[in-house]
Enzyme design. Structure first.
Site, PDB file in Angstrom:
ATOM      1  N   ASP A 203     -11.111   3.353   4.201  1.00 53.07           N
ATOM      2  CA  ASP A 203     -11.298   1.763   4.170  1.00 53.07           C
ATOM      3  C   ASP A 203     -12.788   1.619   4.112  1.00 53.07           C
ATOM      4  OD1 ASP A 203      -9.328  -0.002   3.866  1.00 53.07           O
ATOM      5  OD2 ASP A 203      -8.687   0.340   6.376  1.00 53.07           O
TER       6      ASP A 203
ATOM      7  N   GLN B 220      -4.483  -1.348   9.339  1.00 49.85           N
ATOM      8  CA  GLN B 220      -4.586  -2.563   8.887  1.00 49.85           C
ATOM      9  C   GLN B 220      -4.936  -3.680  10.108  1.00 49.85           C
ATOM     10  OE1 GLN B 220      -3.706  -3.399   5.976  1.00 49.85           O
ATOM     11  NE2 GLN B 220      -3.991  -5.603   6.035  1.00 49.85           N
TER      12      GLN B 220
ATOM     13  N   LYS C 144       0.734  -1.299  -0.030  1.00 50.75           N
ATOM     14  CA  LYS C 144      -0.030  -0.078   0.301  1.00 50.75           C
ATOM     15  C   LYS C 144       0.955   1.373  -0.207  1.00 50.75           C
ATOM     16  CE  LYS C 144      -3.840  -2.220   2.230  1.00 50.75           C
ATOM     17  NZ  LYS C 144      -4.756  -2.546   3.372  1.00 50.75           N
TER      18      LYS C 144
HETATM   19  N1  GUN Z   1      -7.063  -6.579   6.588  1.00 53.11           N
HETATM   20  C1  GUN Z   1      -7.521  -7.342   4.995  1.00 53.11           C
HETATM   21  N2  GUN Z   1      -7.955  -6.377   4.057  1.00 53.11           N
HETATM   22  C2  GUN Z   1      -7.929  -5.096   4.555  1.00 53.11           C
HETATM   23  C3  GUN Z   1      -8.247  -3.854   4.023  1.00 53.11           C
HETATM   24  O1  GUN Z   1      -9.020  -3.708   2.976  1.00 53.11           O
HETATM   25  N3  GUN Z   1      -8.086  -2.640   5.053  1.00 53.11           N
HETATM   26  C4  GUN Z   1      -7.518  -2.897   6.152  1.00 53.11           C
HETATM   27  N4  GUN Z   1      -7.484  -1.852   6.949  1.00 53.11           N
HETATM   28  N5  GUN Z   1      -7.060  -4.027   6.755  1.00 53.11           N
HETATM   29  C5  GUN Z   1      -7.401  -5.180   5.927  1.00 53.11           C
END
Ligand code: GUN
Length: 294
Positions: free
Chosen positions: A120, A97, A53
């Site tokens: 998100d 995350q 990311k």
């Molecule tokens: N863990 C798995 N997928 C995601 C996501 O799209 N965003 C976040 N913050 N954590 C995740």
């Protein structure tokens, strides 16, 4: 029929090029979108997602602010960090995350993120707006799936969609998005899960299957009809001694067999994954534009 592969890497690259051009234009107005990234602990999968990311931010010109805290971080410390990012004008999006270590209360953390920076799309306010069909930050993986379907010219209106999996991150939001009265919806959606009695009876009549359960071979060739469109959201590590790292990634679908019956199918890796990150970049750019009054 052998399926055409939906190339998520290619579609993501197209969208990222569009975003990069948009970020360059914003820079002329002295606007630099910023993403605050929070990773607690050292789960290897989470680490690699977060690194991907941050790298993607850099590639398109988004400022990213990296916050990596130890696995024994307390709820108070994490809440304090989120509040600091809420109040930082350089930050337009906050990504904590998931999953969080056991001692941390995920729902309190998500509730603390300012809805205006919730790129998100996990804050209850944004979830509520999404369900009501109002403008909101849409969660990245389901939003990416809709982009893949639309950019592959798949008809959603009236389509029988079977979603396998009911997670908060994928199954529930994608089902909601696809039933909205909108060009990106208008589908007839069935959501299957661990307590579904006869999964195959549902998947067999689906025009579109979205598999998001996190278990290899959940959807096999005998469970799908000829010409089905298959979106595989699963990312599963299976042991593979022939690989240097000792494992390979597979989805939830028996790709090799199902691709012989499907009309379109996403691979793993290289399908949904690159789109999730792309939609995070998209939401961060949108958030910066809104903050600047554009
Ligand atoms: N863990 C798995 N997928 C995601 C996501 O799209 N965003 C976040 N913050 N954590 C995740």
């Amino acid at each position: 029929m052998a399926a055409q592969i939906i190339d998520g890497k290619q579609i993501a690259a197209e969208m990222r090029a569009e975003l990069k051009a948009e970020v360059a234009k914003l820079k002329e107005k002295n606007i630099v979108p910023g993403l605050g990234v929070v990773l607690i602990g050292d789960d290897p999968a989470s680490k690699s997602y977060v690194t991907a990311k941050e790298r993607a931010c850099e590639e398109i010109g988004i400022y990213s602010n990296d916050n990596r805290l130890p696995a024994d971080t307390t709820q108070e410390e994490l809440i304090e960090l989120v509040k600091k990012l809420n109040n930082d004008p350089k930050i337009n999006g906050i990504l904590v995350q998931l999953p969080l270590p056991k001692q941390l209360d995920e729902s309190e953390v998500l509730l603390t993120i300012s809805p205006a920076k919730d790129v998100d799309g996990f804050h209850p306010i944004n979830i509520g707006k999404m369900v009501a069909g109002e403008k909101a930050f849409l969660p990245c993986t389901p939003h990416g799936i809709i982009q893949l379907l639309q950019r592959s010219n798949v008809t959603l209106e009236g389509a029988e969609v079977v979603v396998v999996g009911r997670s908060n991150i994928v199954g529930k939001p994608i089902a909601n998005m696809l039933i909205q009265k909108a060009d990106t919806g208008n589908a007839t959606v069935t959501v299957c899960h661990t307590r579904t009695k006869d999964l195959a009876s549902h998947t067999k009549r689906a025009d579109i299957i979205i598999a998001a359960v996190g278990r290899p071979n959940t959807v096999t060739a005998d469970m799908v009809k000829e010409g089905v469109v298959v979106i595989d959201v699963g990312v599963n590590r299976v042991e593979d001694a022939s690989k240097k790292r000792g494992y390979r990634l597979v989805g939830d679908v028996d790709f090799e067999a199902v691709k012989e019956k499907a009309s379109l199918i996403t691979p793993v890796p290289g399908g949904v994954g690159p789109m999730t990150i792309t939609m995070l970049l998209y939401n961060t750019v949108e958030s910066a534009k809104i903050a600047a009054g554009l």
